[in-house]
Motif scaffolding. Structure first.
Motif, mmCIF file in Angstrom:
data_model
loop_
_atom_site.group_PDB
_atom_site.id
_atom_site.type_symbol
_atom_site.label_atom_id
_atom_site.label_comp_id
_atom_site.label_asym_id
_atom_site.label_seq_id
_atom_site.Cartn_x
_atom_site.Cartn_y
_atom_site.Cartn_z
ATOM 1 N N SER A 152 6.581 5.340 -2.118
ATOM 2 C CA SER A 152 6.114 5.939 -3.420
ATOM 3 C C SER A 152 4.771 6.292 -3.648
ATOM 4 N N LYS A 153 3.581 5.437 -3.033
ATOM 5 C CA LYS A 153 2.359 5.598 -3.184
ATOM 6 C C LYS A 153 1.689 6.551 -1.683
ATOM 7 N N LYS A 154 1.920 5.976 -0.590
ATOM 8 C CA LYS A 154 1.476 6.613 0.441
ATOM 9 C C LYS A 154 2.505 6.817 1.464
ATOM 10 N N GLU A 173 1.031 -1.237 -0.055
ATOM 11 C CA GLU A 173 0.027 -0.064 0.167
ATOM 12 C C GLU A 173 0.791 1.220 -0.135
ATOM 13 N N GLY A 207 1.833 12.152 -2.317
ATOM 14 C CA GLY A 207 2.933 11.524 -3.129
ATOM 15 C C GLY A 207 3.396 12.494 -4.202
ATOM 16 N N GLY A 238 3.668 1.448 -1.427
ATOM 17 C CA GLY A 238 4.741 1.498 -2.524
ATOM 18 C C GLY A 238 6.312 1.196 -2.104
ATOM 19 N N ASP A 258 -2.618 9.636 1.854
ATOM 20 C CA ASP A 258 -2.704 9.394 0.208
ATOM 21 C C ASP A 258 -2.062 10.654 -0.567
ATOM 22 N N GLU A 311 4.933 12.506 -8.007
ATOM 23 C CA GLU A 311 4.983 11.919 -9.285
ATOM 24 C C GLU A 311 6.147 12.798 -10.255
ATOM 25 N N ARG A 341 0.497 15.287 -5.502
ATOM 26 C CA ARG A 341 -0.731 14.249 -5.160
ATOM 27 C C ARG A 341 -1.054 14.112 -3.921
#
Lengths: 335, 335, 335, 335
Positions: free
Chosen positions: B234-236, B140, B255, B142, B253, B257, B273
């Motif tokens: 990298s995701k959360k 979750e 991050g 990343g 949530d 990109e 994000r």
């Protein structure tokens, strides 16, 4: 009346312009930017301020006394040099230059030309930092044990400098203003997670004489925004939380007392002291307003500045050394 | 039924005793301490538990299956060795030993004797850490970018170990449990403000492969108590604030990109994000209760433990290396 | 294109002007104020906007479609009446009028003239309130048990209205927008500490059908600023803390379940449910921007508004009733 | 030596027992409960304490000097009456009785029997409340404007009393201890969401002379736990946040000054004053420990108690009046 020219009106320049206008002893005379839109914006807000796309026009203008340089770091040296050579005082955005050698050159040049260098270490003019300075100066904190600062948030990634040169600059300028001690060496660690060579997270330790130690954690990849500085002394301890809307500076009457007993030579008896906590009322004036007032005072009355070329040099020197250290995984770099 | 003997009933031992009693598959059989008052205290609370002043009595007792060692660090090795040689399983207070060499010896001995070593890395059994472990394991978060932990407060100064061996032990055991990656090297800085050779403030950076970096700030001289761990992937991203009475683990949530444009080879386009924040409900059971349940499961079903001798060794190895680094002002020490 | 005229450019008017300019379907045409300095200020910012000292000029101007009234409350009725009679739509600052009778008259007049009344209940256009509305509308909270709101700070004392008419107006408009139920009655208590007849602290209870209850605490004499609203439903509960820079709305999966056992007719078995907490990402757009967009949509597409004359009337009706109640120490006043 | 008997060892009784044991001038002699398990529990912890299932045994025992009554409210009157008639001093759990008439009867009886009534208003013995009392008594806060208290959380629903009698009791006892003024009247509102006749949310306003006003919000249906009390005076203002682990009492040097100008008879000029904030160090001793120490002092030295029968009566009187008011939707009930 001090006549000001501002080079660069991107993000920070307009704040300088607004404050030069607000100060009764400065005249906001002319500004420049390569970007037409930014000049139009300034024009719409302040029709009386002259605008140009050519910084040389400002530098050579006889009416200008003080040139404020609010451009990317790598251009500071060249612009400041030209302005000093043209006989202007300069106010340079932080960090002062890209290298300590450049800073030294500018300091020398200013001395020769009998002009002043001011570095825009804005934070040292905030009510919070000035209050902490006062506490240290009047001995209320006692001997300082450490300075620990955290300045983290999500973004804003810079394209030309790493997180040290971007965020730590603030903390280093505050730290040197408060501690007024020459560091011995630095150790920095960090990582670049996106492979472009610029660290997005960094930890910087600065060693000072007498076991005084400082650490600064800066980070562009934090989900939460933290701006918290701890300063512990032998008498009192301070927490400065710049995220708070009020009660930013908390003074703790806490400490440790060490009693060395005669018979127990190997044992230290540590006692904790916990007293009141106090949040002093802080001067709420905008830092830039105070800063320009002090620049005027320095120029008019030939007073020293707490953010002069030497202060700017020290910040660059520490950054430069930290940069070397971080690339060698924490190798100690002497200052 | 696993019969337990506990050596040392000072601060932590009684918690183990209470939990050995609570677990239906362990029998709290005997305990020892050099201090009569502590034994009387245990006697008054649990009259059925045998007490002795001699640890050898526990170690040689045929009825004892598991010896729990809750004594000062420098005694762990000798006691654990004796217990293993007597054919007991051992549960050792953290840090496991005073040196990694000692830990290696114990691991070898346990293998020869076909006995198990458990290290009391209590924090890895908390609802908070197990939840974060779950988030990492199921992908979750990343790829993990960094682990940053702050564990600071006023006191409690130790007489025999510095703040690294005292406080960082917790964070190192949590970090290794979560990251499950072998570190490459460490860099530590710190200071001893009272001249007794034991650092009261320490900053430890741990380098892992693939730009994963960790930092642990521990401090006995802070006016405020902070227990805050940031883990960004990298995701959360996760913030674990162990001081909160509830909502200890917040999952952001958020991050970054990175978009590499074809024409702008030197420029990275960074996009942020920002989404929801989520606080999962956590298992509120006492960590020691979960730990003993898992020890029972390991012994009964011959399962691996997440806090075995190797895990204990790694924590000691990192501490030992950090110790070397801190004495040489941040010199990188390979693991 | 909707052409707007703004009457009153003191504190709030300039925000309307800025947003009328920003919206591509409204034209900020003319504004007026009795104070020359305010008009000069608007002129310097927006040279294209016409200015006048006479509100009648705006009201009779054929080019104006919508008259925004940002003047003290006691002038709303007269100005709105004149504007409606001149065939304009009106946007009235909150509270809509000084009495519910005036509000009723304006509603009637608008109906006759086929014009629209909008009341500037700005808060109902914030991302926070719209998110909570969504949670209630889609049944996520279940049946609502209560609405509890605290809006307290030091100052700003008003000279013409008490703290109810000043601060509670916000909460009442939010509450009615969210609950969409007609109240049965109100009970208000409070005190005037400076003898000028205007309460500086007030507690307002609003009774709704089905045991739904609301309470609003407003206070000009609080040392701390609190903006916190609790809304509990049978399924979930919401805490909205408007002082937070982020994570303003927290949704708690918590509740109570009542089990009526067959044999224990007098006993209710209450069970507590505690699950996750969730902070949804909120639309960060400026509320006034959303509001003007919706006004445009209402006018262009003949849609109903969530802040129309009736909504404005209800807020005034509750305030008026609360005023009666507070003067009679909590006497229940039917709505 | 004062010999104590404790009736009821459910939730609170054991705390009293522990503190009677800790105090060197009280002897914890005997306790009773209808529940065998509770008596066994006490026995296991304190083998020296006698136990019985019959409260009469305690009441008639010649050796007992003080009977502590920790049973449900509806039994207080009968037990206290019997104890007083048997010549014992009594310490009664709060609220003192189910009605003010019962409280009056007990006060009369105690006077006749020359025995003392103590009501266990535990909170008035905390470091926080005693510090605030000190601030009020020495005039530091000036004239008190209001007392506002919020005590909300999820649960614990009671089966026999509503949220007023459960939670507000704390705030009322604190409020009367601090203000020491007789209230004029009360207004209460609330709701019962589960149809069993017991309000789970309540708002209580208490009117005092001289525009002093108090409000207490209690709630069993809140997703968050809040324990916050605001007390504003003409000189300083206090926020007491009992949820904080430290810095519970904050003293704000803030206020309002009203200047009545000669010519502007209808206008009040309000000025705000904002100074430092101060968190005094608080006595961290357990409240019950302080309470029992004071009870001993009252009995030995015939001193008045700040939580005597009259104080207990006042709390019951306010609760009783609030109960009447809440059932009539805020009807003002004179005290």
């Amino acid at each position: 009346m001090i006549r000001a020219g501002v080079i660069g009106v991107g993000y920070w320049g307009p704040n300088l312009i607004r404050n030069f206008i607000a100060n009764p002893e400065t005249e906001m005379y002319i500004c420049c930017d390569l970007n037409d839109k930014r000049l139009q914006y300034i024009n719409s807000l302040y029709p009386a301020v002259l605008t140009t796309k050519d910084s040389a026009e400002i530098i050579k203008d006889q009416k200008v006394d003080l040139v404020a340089i609010c451009t990317p770091v790598h251009t500071h040296y060249k612009l400041a040099k030209a302005a000093l050579e043209a006989g202007k005082h300069v106010l340079i955005e932080k960090p002062m230059t890209s290298s300590s050698a450049q800073a030294e050159e500018l300091i020398d040049l200013a001395r020769k030309k009998d002009r002043r260098i001011f570095v825009d270490h804005t934070f040292v003019y905030t009510g919070s930092v000035r209050k902490i300075k006062e506490l240290i100066q009047n001995g209320e904190l006692g001997d300082i044990y450490y300075f620990d600062s955290v300045r983290i948030n999500l973004g804003m990634f810079q394209h030309d400098v790493n997180v040290l040169w971007d965020l730590s600059t603030h903390d280093i300028s505050i730290m040197q203003f408060l501690l007024t001690v020459k560091p011995e060496s630095v150790v920095a660690t960090g990582a670049d997670h996106f492979g472009h060579g610029l660290e997005d997270i960094a930890y910087l330790t600065v060693y000072y004489p007498n076991n005084l130690i400082a650490n600064i954690h800066t980070n562009w990849l934090s989900p939460v925004k933290i701006r918290e500085t701890l300063i512990a002394g032998s008498k009192k301890m301070v927490v400065w939380d710049d995220n708070q809307p009020s009660e930013k500076v908390r003074i703790y009457d806490k400490g440790v007392e060490v009693i060395q007993s005669a018979d127990q030579v190997y044992n230290l008896l540590i006692q904790y002291r916990t007293g009141d906590m106090h949040c002093p009322r802080l001067d709420g004036r905008e830092a830039l307003n105070v800063e320009i007032e002090q620049i005027v005072d320095c120029l008019k009355n030939n007073k020293p500045s707490c953010a002069d070329g030497e202060a700017g040099w020290m910040v660059v020197k520490i950054l430069e050394s930290a940069q070397k250290s971080i690339k060698q995984r924490g190798k100690e770099i002497k200052i």
